[in-house]
Design a protein around this motif. Structure first.
Motif, PDB file in Angstrom:
ATOM      1  N   GLU A 155       1.042  -1.234   0.003  1.00 32.98           N
ATOM      2  CA  GLU A 155      -0.174  -0.022  -0.248  1.00 32.98           C
ATOM      3  C   GLU A 155       0.926   1.307   0.058  1.00 32.98           C
ATOM      4  O   GLU A 155       0.358   2.397  -0.310  1.00 32.98           O
ATOM      5  N   VAL A 156       1.862   1.565   0.621  1.00 30.80           N
ATOM      6  CA  VAL A 156       2.698   2.477   0.771  1.00 30.80           C
ATOM      7  C   VAL A 156       3.393   3.199  -0.771  1.00 30.80           C
ATOM      8  O   VAL A 156       3.983   3.697  -1.120  1.00 30.80           O
ATOM      9  N   ALA A 157       4.341   1.522  -1.420  1.00 30.59           N
ATOM     10  CA  ALA A 157       4.131   1.683  -2.342  1.00 30.59           C
ATOM     11  C   ALA A 157       3.379   2.407  -3.098  1.00 30.59           C
ATOM     12  O   ALA A 157       3.539   3.524  -4.104  1.00 30.59           O
ATOM     13  N   ARG A 158       2.487   2.018  -3.628  1.00 30.85           N
ATOM     14  CA  ARG A 158       0.975   2.292  -4.321  1.00 30.85           C
ATOM     15  C   ARG A 158       1.075   4.008  -3.709  1.00 30.85           C
ATOM     16  O   ARG A 158       1.219   4.819  -4.815  1.00 30.85           O
ATOM     17  N   ALA A 159       0.880   3.999  -2.692  1.00 33.24           N
ATOM     18  CA  ALA A 159       0.365   5.781  -2.304  1.00 33.24           C
ATOM     19  C   ALA A 159       1.745   6.965  -2.683  1.00 33.24           C
ATOM     20  O   ALA A 159       1.246   7.712  -2.795  1.00 33.24           O
ATOM     21  N   ALA A 160       3.176   5.575  -3.226  1.00 30.72           N
ATOM     22  CA  ALA A 160       4.009   6.616  -2.707  1.00 30.72           C
ATOM     23  C   ALA A 160       4.224   6.778  -4.689  1.00 30.72           C
ATOM     24  O   ALA A 160       4.664   7.885  -5.282  1.00 30.72           O
ATOM     25  N   GLY A 161       2.690   6.688  -5.471  1.00 36.31           N
ATOM     26  CA  GLY A 161       3.223   7.193  -7.193  1.00 36.31           C
ATOM     27  C   GLY A 161       3.631   5.756  -7.900  1.00 36.31           C
ATOM     28  O   GLY A 161       3.183   5.454  -8.764  1.00 36.31           O
ATOM     29  N   CYS A 162       4.143   4.604  -7.526  1.00 36.53           N
ATOM     30  CA  CYS A 162       4.075   3.673  -8.275  1.00 36.53           C
ATOM     31  C   CYS A 162       3.244   2.822  -8.437  1.00 36.53           C
ATOM     32  O   CYS A 162       2.414   2.107  -7.715  1.00 36.53           O
ATOM     33  N   LEU A 163       2.822   2.593  -9.827  1.00 37.36           N
ATOM     34  CA  LEU A 163       1.465   1.617 -10.737  1.00 37.36           C
ATOM     35  C   LEU A 163       2.070   0.727 -10.615  1.00 37.36           C
ATOM     36  O   LEU A 163       0.314  -0.115 -11.255  1.00 37.36           O
ATOM     37  N   ARG A 164       3.113   0.284 -10.483  1.00 39.31           N
ATOM     38  CA  ARG A 164       3.208  -1.499 -11.047  1.00 39.31           C
ATOM     39  C   ARG A 164       3.289  -2.326  -9.886  1.00 39.31           C
ATOM     40  O   ARG A 164       5.456  -1.784  -9.494  1.00 39.31           O
ATOM     41  N   VAL A 165       2.770  -1.976  -8.820  1.00 42.72           N
ATOM     42  CA  VAL A 165       3.136  -3.277  -7.325  1.00 42.72           C
ATOM     43  C   VAL A 165       2.373  -4.320  -7.098  1.00 42.72           C
ATOM     44  O   VAL A 165       1.620  -4.656  -7.834  1.00 42.72           O
ATOM     45  N   GLN A 166       3.745  -5.276  -6.900  1.00 43.48           N
ATOM     46  CA  GLN A 166       3.223  -6.619  -6.738  1.00 43.48           C
ATOM     47  C   GLN A 166       3.157  -7.500  -5.416  1.00 43.48           C
ATOM     48  O   GLN A 166       4.659  -6.719  -5.014  1.00 43.48           O
ATOM     49  N   LEU A 167       2.520  -7.474  -4.906  1.00 46.87           N
ATOM     50  CA  LEU A 167       2.987  -8.411  -3.202  1.00 46.87           C
ATOM     51  C   LEU A 167       3.050 -10.440  -3.804  1.00 46.87           C
ATOM     52  O   LEU A 167       1.973 -10.803  -3.848  1.00 46.87           O
ATOM     53  N   ILE A 168       4.525 -10.555  -3.611  1.00 47.41           N
ATOM     54  CA  ILE A 168       4.283 -12.726  -3.837  1.00 47.41           C
ATOM     55  C   ILE A 168       5.094 -12.620  -2.731  1.00 47.41           C
ATOM     56  O   ILE A 168       6.482 -12.638  -2.416  1.00 47.41           O
ATOM     57  N   PRO A 169       5.141 -14.100  -2.969  1.00 45.98           N
ATOM     58  CA  PRO A 169       5.439 -15.100  -1.483  1.00 45.98           C
ATOM     59  C   PRO A 169       7.087 -15.133  -2.011  1.00 45.98           C
ATOM     60  O   PRO A 169       7.956 -15.577  -0.964  1.00 45.98           O
ATOM     61  N   ASP A 170       7.201 -15.345  -4.032  1.00 44.15           N
ATOM     62  CA  ASP A 170       8.744 -15.983  -3.730  1.00 44.15           C
ATOM     63  C   ASP A 170       8.379 -15.527  -5.616  1.00 44.15           C
ATOM     64  O   ASP A 170       7.134 -15.532  -6.092  1.00 44.15           O
ATOM     65  N   ALA A 171       9.562 -16.217  -5.969  1.00 40.77           N
ATOM     66  CA  ALA A 171       9.900 -15.966  -7.051  1.00 40.77           C
ATOM     67  C   ALA A 171       8.791 -16.362  -8.013  1.00 40.77           C
ATOM     68  O   ALA A 171       8.371 -16.088  -9.954  1.00 40.77           O
ATOM     69  N   SER A 172       8.096 -17.429  -7.877  1.00 41.76           N
ATOM     70  CA  SER A 172       7.244 -18.751  -8.987  1.00 41.76           C
ATOM     71  C   SER A 172       5.729 -17.808  -9.525  1.00 41.76           C
ATOM     72  O   SER A 172       5.331 -18.181  -9.991  1.00 41.76           O
ATOM     73  N   HIS A 173       5.410 -16.728  -8.416  1.00 42.00           N
ATOM     74  CA  HIS A 173       4.580 -15.904  -8.425  1.00 42.00           C
ATOM     75  C   HIS A 173       4.720 -14.606  -8.671  1.00 42.00           C
ATOM     76  O   HIS A 173       3.606 -13.843  -9.590  1.00 42.00           O
TER      77      HIS A 173
END
Length: 312
Positions: A236-254
């Motif tokens: 959420e903080v990354a998006r609020a800072a203005g980055c439009l492409r943010v992903q939350l993933i547990p590891d590289a396979s995702h």
């Protein structure tokens, strides 16, 4: 054709905090001292790979204490529990150890102290989070009001002169907490808060670092689980800072590679409950596709070390 160049901007600090390290080590130490099985009520921390690692060593995770055999060794998670859970553990004569994070314990002590002083507690946090369930369970019903937003504060059925003490979930968003506290102070004439911020140093540091890297990145990856509050807050903080492409993933396979396409700089952080091996898988996956250069972004040094659980 040579691979595209990519700058990987690594947030530092990232990953395990002192409280998470203490809790995980407590389970490992109990397994070594008593031998398996060691029972753990709820996930010790909010990370599936950590839970699987401990299960492989002999830990058994249960939802409630009635699933634990009489006389067994049991550990309570880092998030803290209601008082009735610790009471049940003692009543059933379980060999129990509480891995509560010392910073969560500080919140529990604070709300109990303010309640004894006659204040109504306004607890800022997410109602479905185990830390909040544990904190609410420290006081009698009705002694504490949970708020998750400014609107919740405005809807409180309390007189303006009610003596108030507020407390905050340790993994709550810094910016959201400030806004809610401001409204609490505006709505009530007698308000006090904790002596120091309830939001833990690791949460503060990781949110500040991810905000900084998001300002420089075309895309941001947060390594963590979707059921982890501190991981969700980082995204959420990354998006609020203005980055439009943010992903939350547990590891590289995702990894969603479509969110990386065309990026020249990718920010990478990890939640306080995320092991460094999850970050490593993501870095390796990036190197397999791009010519990667890495820049560590140092926002704060973390030197906190908590006293280990006494396992004996």
């Amino acid at each position: 054709m040579s691979p595209a160049k990519l700058l990987l901007l690594m947030a530092s600090p990232r990953g395990f905090c002192a409280g998470v390290t203490r809790a995980i080590q407590g389970v490992v130490d109990a397994l070594r001292h008593y031998g398996p099985p060691v029972y753990v009520r709820r996930p010790i921390v909010h990370n599936r790979s950590v839970v699987r690692m401990l299960e492989q060593q002999g830990a058994i995770f249960v939802e409630e204490l009635d699933q634990v055999p009489e006389g067994a060794v049991v550990i309570l998670s880092a998030h803290g529990v209601p008082q009735d859970v610790t009471a049940e553990m003692k009543r059933r004569d379980l060999r129990g150890f509480d891995a509560i994070c010392p910073l969560v314990q500080k919140v529990h002590s604070g709300v109990a102290r303010h309640h004894r002083a006659g204040r109504h507690i306004v607890l800022i946090g997410h109602g479905d989070h185990p830390e909040i369930v544990g904190t609410l369970g420290q006081l009698p019903h009705g002694a504490m009001s949970l708020v998750q937003s400014v609107d919740d504060v405005l809807a409180l059925a309390l007189h303006q002169r009610t003596p108030i003490a507020y407390a905050i979930q340790t993994t709550f968003s810094l910016d959201e907490a400030r806004a809610i506290v401001d409204v609490i102070k505006a709505c009530f004439s007698d308000v006090i808060g904790p002596n120091s911020s309830d939001i833990c140093y690791a949460t503060s540091n990781r949110q500040a670092a991810v905000k900084a890297i998001a300002l420089r990145s075309d895309s941001v990856i947060v390594a963590g689980e979707r059921f982890s509050s501190n991981a969700l807050r980082l995204a959420e903080v990354a998006r609020a800072a203005g980055c439009l492409r943010v992903q939350l993933i547990p590891d590289a396979s995702h990894i969603d590679w479509s969110l990386i396409m065309g990026a020249r700089t990718v920010g990478l952080s990890a939640a306080a409950s995320t092991p460094e091996w999850s970050v490593t898988t993501i870095v390796d996956a990036m190197r397999a596709r791009f010519e990667v250069s890495i820049e560590e972004f140092f926002d704060a040094d973390e030197t906190a070390v908590f006293r280990p659980l006494s396992i004996n």
